[in-house]
Write a protein that holds these residues in place. Structure first.
Motif, PDB file in Angstrom:
ATOM      1  N   TRP A  77       0.843  -1.189   0.000  1.00 17.26           N
ATOM      2  CA  TRP A  77       0.000   0.000   0.000  1.00 17.26           C
ATOM      3  C   TRP A  77       0.879   1.239   0.000  1.00 17.26           C
ATOM      4  CZ3 TRP A  77      -4.317  -0.942   4.231  1.00 17.26           C
ATOM      5  CH2 TRP A  77      -5.207  -1.913   3.752  1.00 17.26           C
ATOM      6  N   VAL A  78       0.516   2.205  -0.848  1.00 23.01           N
ATOM      7  CA  VAL A  78       1.207   3.490  -0.880  1.00 23.01           C
ATOM      8  C   VAL A  78       0.166   4.594  -0.932  1.00 23.01           C
ATOM      9  CG1 VAL A  78       3.208   2.522  -2.081  1.00 23.01           C
ATOM     10  CG2 VAL A  78       1.361   3.567  -3.408  1.00 23.01           C
ATOM     11  N   TYR A  79       0.570   5.791  -0.589  1.00 24.71           N
ATOM     12  CA  TYR A  79      -0.283   6.959  -0.774  1.00 24.71           C
ATOM     13  C   TYR A  79       0.607   8.168  -0.993  1.00 24.71           C
ATOM     14  CZ  TYR A  79       0.671   8.019   4.175  1.00 24.71           C
ATOM     15  OH  TYR A  79       1.281   8.292   5.373  1.00 24.71           O
ATOM     16  N   GLY A  80       0.016   9.238  -1.465  1.00 22.38           N
ATOM     17  CA  GLY A  80       0.767  10.454  -1.762  1.00 22.38           C
ATOM     18  C   GLY A  80       0.110  11.201  -2.899  1.00 22.38           C
ATOM     19  N   CYS A 103       3.763  -1.400   3.665  1.00 22.64           N
ATOM     20  CA  CYS A 103       2.871  -0.237   3.697  1.00 22.64           C
ATOM     21  C   CYS A 103       3.674   1.030   3.961  1.00 22.64           C
ATOM     22  CB  CYS A 103       1.804  -0.402   4.780  1.00 22.64           C
ATOM     23  SG  CYS A 103       0.556   0.918   4.792  1.00 22.64           S
ATOM     24  N   VAL A 104       3.313   2.088   3.256  1.00 26.39           N
ATOM     25  CA  VAL A 104       3.875   3.409   3.514  1.00 26.39           C
ATOM     26  C   VAL A 104       3.171   4.015   4.723  1.00 26.39           C
ATOM     27  CG1 VAL A 104       3.856   5.785   2.658  1.00 26.39           C
ATOM     28  CG2 VAL A 104       4.697   3.960   1.197  1.00 26.39           C
ATOM     29  N   LEU A 105       3.954   4.604   5.629  1.00 27.39           N
ATOM     30  CA  LEU A 105       3.389   5.299   6.784  1.00 27.39           C
ATOM     31  C   LEU A 105       4.094   6.633   6.979  1.00 27.39           C
ATOM     32  CD1 LEU A 105       3.033   2.514   9.525  1.00 27.39           C
ATOM     33  CD2 LEU A 105       1.185   3.625   8.253  1.00 27.39           C
ATOM     34  N   HIS A 106       3.324   7.651   7.324  1.00 27.81           N
ATOM     35  CA  HIS A 106       3.892   8.917   7.773  1.00 27.81           C
ATOM     36  C   HIS A 106       4.474   8.695   9.163  1.00 27.81           C
ATOM     37  CE1 HIS A 106       3.915  13.101   9.282  1.00 27.81           C
ATOM     38  NE2 HIS A 106       4.022  13.443   8.011  1.00 27.81           N
ATOM     39  N   TRP A 107       5.521   9.435   9.494  1.00 28.67           N
ATOM     40  CA  TRP A 107       6.193   9.178  10.773  1.00 28.67           C
ATOM     41  C   TRP A 107       5.270   9.390  11.968  1.00 28.67           C
ATOM     42  CZ3 TRP A 107       7.362  12.359  14.951  1.00 28.67           C
ATOM     43  CH2 TRP A 107       7.089  13.709  14.801  1.00 28.67           C
TER      44      TRP A 107
END
Length: 429
Positions: free
Chosen positions: A36-39, A90-94
């Motif tokens: 999963w990615v987002y942006g 998965c991409v996560l914001h810190w």
């Protein structure tokens, strides 16, 4: 975890839980490795291309990439993890990290990093700290940045104001903002404001203060520190005493606040970061440039933000997932991300060799130099976001002129200590 913190988090997640379950695409873990990615659309497309390169190099791996909404990724991720069907990567914001890492559902990466001799020394230390929870590394950043500022060169030139330099101070910021708050039509209301100050953390730190301190191994409020009061007063004065910043929401004003933006040419100095570059690069109504955040009595201390890749602890293919993660955060991948002109690569070598491009009309190297100062994180604790929101709720009384800074800080100090005392009391068996 304290029950009152847990209840607040559960309540926030419950509303989206059913929707999250219904919206998850379930894949047999033994057949497909999911990511999963987002942006932004540009970032999502880049992730697709980098993932496609991995598939070409490893045709035996069935890798599926999905673009998910960033606002709901945590709810969806935790729901999937609890159900035993989550994305492998998965991409996560810190700032999302503690909420997920605290569940024990992320794969620790320290041993893998050591085994494969990942060049951690090339990473900005704060980038790896952002993905470390209670001493364990759970993610690798793919991009990150800190607070800088943008300034409207046309306004500076028109009114004969010198540009910001690397050694400028908060006092210099105020002086320039005063000189560039202009009532052009002489109707008694500013048509141009000197600055938009962004959030308060970098001011508190640069004044030498902090929100919390530790006593006997436990956090307590530090909002009674005179340096915090000095920073908050400076910040509030930008709005109410000096009137060099457009009124905040909740403050009565005859001006249409929504029109006072840097993009509209009505803000001389915008305290922001390189994530605004894709927007500002489209501006053609005026010339602009970038500068470092101004120094305070304690130097230049600014807030860091980043996005990184993590691995679900329940993945059936941890080695393959780790191999994919390494590919997604490789120097080649972060170089491509840097060319989008938004945020910095997490590796020093990539940032210094790729990000400053001679063709850009603004001083792009500012964003690289900004990482050489004291770039900081908020506490990587599950409860921090909830507590910080409560602090800001109390400080908002000063930021909107309803209370004095001293009154608002006294209330925020009491709220913070009460919160922390309850938390520690409930943690004791």
């Amino acid at each position: 975890m304290p029950s009152f913190v847990r209840l607040g988090i559960v309540a926030a997640l419950a509303a989206g839980a059913l929707w999250a379950v219904l919206s998850i695409h379930w894949y047999p873990a033994e057949e497909v490795l999911t990511m999963w990615v987002y942006g932004s659309p540009q970032e999502a497309e880049l992730y697709r291309k980098v993932a496609a390169e991995y598939r070409q190099q490893h045709p035996e791996v069935r890798l599926r990439l999905e673009v998910v909404p960033g606002r709901s990724v945590v709810q969806k991720l935790l729901t999937g993890m609890d159900a035993g069907h989550a994305p492998d990567i998965c991409v996560l914001h810190w700032r999302q990290m503690p909420q997920v890492a605290s569940t024990g559902q992320l794969l620790p990466l320290d041993d893998l990093v050591r085994r494969d001799q990942i060049a951690t020394g090339d990473y900005y230390p704060v980038g790896l700290q952002a993905y470390t929870y209670h001493g364990t590394l759970y993610g690798i950043p793919v991009k990150g940045s800190t607070i800088t500022c943008f300034y409207n060169k046309d306004l500076f030139d028109r009114y004969g104001i010198s540009y910001p330099t690397d050694d400028w101070t908060l006092d210099d910021l105020l002086a320039k903002a005063k000189a560039l708050t202009i009532d052009e039509d002489q109707d008694g209301l500013p048509d141009i404001y000197g600055c938009t100050p962004y959030d308060i953390a970098s001011y508190v730190w640069s004044m030498g203060g902090d929100f919390l301190r530790q006593e006997n191994g436990r956090y307590v409020s530090n909002l009674d520190d005179p340096r915090v009061a000095q920073a908050v007063q400076f910040y509030v004065n930008l709005y109410f005493k000096h009137k060099v910043s457009p009124p905040r929401p909740g403050v009565r004003s005859d001006n249409a606040m929504s029109t006072f933006t840097f993009e509209a040419g009505r803000i001389a100095i915008g305290i922001m970061g390189p994530w605004m570059l894709p927007t500002f690069q489209l501006l053609d109504r005026f010339e602009w440039d970038a500068a470092l955040f101004p120094q305070g009595p304690a130097g230049r201390q600014t807030r860091y933000a980043s996005v990184g890749f993590t691995i679900w602890k329940g993945t059936r293919e941890p080695e393959v997932a780790w191999d994919v993660l390494k590919h997604m955060v490789s120097a080649e991948a972060t170089t491509k991300m840097a060319k989008l002109g938004s945020d910095l690569p997490p590796q020093r070598s990539v940032a210094r060799n790729t990000y400053p491009r001679a063709a850009t009309p603004y001083e792009e190297e500012v964003f690289v130099r900004s990482m050489d100062y004291n770039v900081r994180l908020f506490p990587q604790e599950l409860w921090w976001e909830d507590l910080y929101r409560r602090m800001l709720d109390e400080l908002d009384a000063a930021l909107t002129g309803r209370e004095s800074v001293a009154e608002a800080l006294a209330e925020a100090h009491q709220v913070t200590n009460t919160y922390l005392q309850r938390m520690y009391a409930e943690e004791i068996p």
